[in-house]
Design an enzyme around this catalytic site. Structure first.
Site, PDB file in Angstrom:
ATOM      1  N   LYS A 123      31.835  10.276 107.835  1.00 20.69           N
ATOM      2  CA  LYS A 123      33.059  10.431 108.622  1.00 20.69           C
ATOM      3  C   LYS A 123      33.847  11.587 108.011  1.00 20.69           C
ATOM      4  O   LYS A 123      34.362  11.485 106.899  1.00 20.69           O
ATOM      5  CB  LYS A 123      33.896   9.150 108.617  1.00 20.69           C
ATOM      6  N   ARG A 129      39.909  16.636 121.151  1.00 17.30           N
ATOM      7  CA  ARG A 129      39.788  15.267 121.655  1.00 17.30           C
ATOM      8  C   ARG A 129      40.805  14.988 122.747  1.00 17.30           C
ATOM      9  O   ARG A 129      40.623  14.071 123.545  1.00 17.30           O
ATOM     10  CB  ARG A 129      39.932  14.247 120.518  1.00 17.30           C
TER      11      ARG A 129
END
Length: 512
Positions: A210, A230
């Site tokens: 991550k 995003r």
């Protein structure tokens, strides 16, 4: 649509915890809405302003204005006035903001004023999120919920789909297809408390690093490359490295999901703040790219050579990704067969943290790509940082929190016994906690300006946070990222609170 109706539904949604009731309330609202109301109604319900920040502070909002006796404001009239407010700048701008806000509040009834105060101050948090609104829209138009969710995913906008559905009915959903050059909302991950918990839930899975970077979606159609965030903002011109990288890949037509991140000379990730600052830089991109170069790291493929991959299992999507993208541009990962192999996953997490990344994402091998949703087949695991800090002050809340001390000012102890403010938070508080802290902090109050109540630095609170970043706004030169309250520590004295020095030592990557 009258703003009074929207404010009423917002209050009713806030008052119920039942998802089915929220959906029914929103469905009724959408049946009453005109298609042109939708681009305003949906963000207002979620506590967002389509105009973004308006530069209106509490000094403007706190001026009392007598409410109107009867509702007359429409949502479109409010939106037009707020657009005008957002354009105010230059000499005399504060006086003009006061005038416009006064005009708006004077035309609003008391319930509308409460709703507008919450909306403008960012404290409309009634749970009417896009996922619930999507279900309400499906119910209002008699469209299959799964088809509406997919259309929203592919359009990247609930408002766009809502306008089409309310105008033309369920057949409008056929317009929304996965298209190179049109971004889709990314799939998100739920949290797990440990790798063992994640593997237990998912079984056979991939464990991936991550990265603490910026999520990007890269589209290529021949020589044309577009890069989106995003939130679906087009940032292509800011990141020439990504355009160059996309042209190096084997395919001619694809959509890839990944992160952009910056590494230092030793190959370790720079702080999130540095990467975010680079991605946000719009001026002199060439110099910015030289000073803080970024690299793409891809972890999923949504479309390749005109083929929609969204419904394929993750294993098959990754096979297509590996065919297009060389290993140095793919996220590091390991495959785990199930709970009996959890040791390998935990070792990978330890290695990932040692490499300077923030944790791992554990992904089911057979799950499709649930764009725009926080799918249970992706579980993120990262260490939770906590600090014991002291409450220095608190701000009176708005909306649902009117009459409660809400936003806490948090301080860490200095070597000389004083406290340095590290930031604020209103997150993580239950209604019971809000009631308790309002009473307790008023007992500790030493002064107020009508909005901020300063208190004796005696109350210790445990705070969880995601990281640290530099900030010139605070005396220690740093502030907490995504701080939220865990619990109050009445068993601890303020001299037992964590120190600034301890905090900085725990985050050597951040230098104030």
């Amino acid at each position: 649509m009258l703003l009074a109706r929207l404010a009423q539904v917002s209050q009713e949604v806030a008052a119920t915890s039942a998802r089915s009731k929220k959906i029914a309330l929103l469905a009724e609202l959408f049946r009453e809405a005109e298609p042109d109301d939708v681009p305003i109604v949906i963000p207002y319900l979620a506590g967002r302003l389509p105009q973004g920040r308006l530069g209106v502070g509490w000094k403007v909002l706190s001026r009392p204005v007598a409410p109107a006796a009867e509702p007359s404001l429409t949502v479109r009239a409010v939106d037009a006035l707020l657009s005008e407010l957002g354009k105010v700048s230059g000499a005399g701008s504060q006086a003009e903001r006061v005038r416009l806000v006064g005009e708006l509040m004077g035309a609003a009834t008391e319930p509308e004023q409460r709703f507008l105060l919450g909306l403008l101050s960012g404290e409309v948090r009634q749970g009417a999120l896009d996922a619930v609104a999507t279900e309400g829209l499906a119910q209002a138009t008699a469209a299959p919920p799964a088809d509406v969710r997919r259309a929203v995913m592919l359009a990247g906008s609930l408002q766009t789909v809502a306008e089409a559905l309310l105008s033309d009915g369920p057949e409008a959903l056929d317009r929304f297809r996965l298209t190179v050059g049109r971004p889709v909302l990314p799939m998100l991950a739920h949290s797990a408390t440990s790798v063992a918990e994640a593997v237990e839930k998912l079984g056979a899975c991939a464990v991936e690093e991550k990265l603490d970077g910026i999520r990007v979606q890269v589209h290529r159609d021949g020589d044309t490359v577009r890069v989106y965030t995003r939130t679906l903002d087009d940032i292509t011109d800011r990141l020439p490295e990504l355009t160059a990288a996309a042209h190096e890949l084997r395919g001619e037509r694809f959509i890839l999901d990944g992160e952009v991140i910056s590494f230092d000379a030793a190959g370790r990730p720079r702080s999130f703040q540095e990467t975010a600052g680079r991605v946000g830089s719009r001026v002199d991109v060439a110099t910015a790219a030289e000073q803080v170069p970024v690299s793409p790291v891809f972890f999923d493929a949504l479309s390749v050579d005109g083929h929609d991959l969204l419904d394929l299992p993750f294993t098959e999507r990754h096979t297509e990704l590996a065919r297009l993208v060389p290993e140095p541009m793919r996220v590091r990962r390991t495959l785990v067969s199930g709970p009996d192999d959890v040791g390998a996953a935990e070792s990978f997490l330890a290695e990932t943290l040692e490499r300077g990344h923030e944790g791992v994402v554990v992904k089911s091998l057979d799950a499709p790509y649930s764009a725009g949703r926080r799918g249970a087949s992706w579980l993120k695991v990262k260490p939770v940082h906590t600090l014991d800090l002291v409450v220095l002050a608190a701000e009176w809340g708005h909306g649902r929190r009117t009459g409660k001390l809400s936003n806490l000012h948090l301080g860490a102890r200095r070597e000389d016994g004083s406290f340095a403010m590290l930031g604020k938070t209103f997150k993580g508080m239950t209604d019971a906690m809000l009631t308790w802290q309002t009473e307790r902090l008023q007992e500790l109050a030493t002064g107020t300006d009508g909005y901020v109540v300063t208190v004796r630095p005696e109350l210790v609170v445990e705070i969880a946070y995601d990281g640290l970043q530099r900030s010139t706004r605070y005396p220690a030169g740093v502030t907490l990222r995504f701080a939220r309250v865990v619990r109050y520590r009445e068993d601890k004295r303020p001299e037992e609170a964590d120190t600034v020095e301890t905090l900085l030592a725990a985050h050597p990557e951040v230098k104030p």
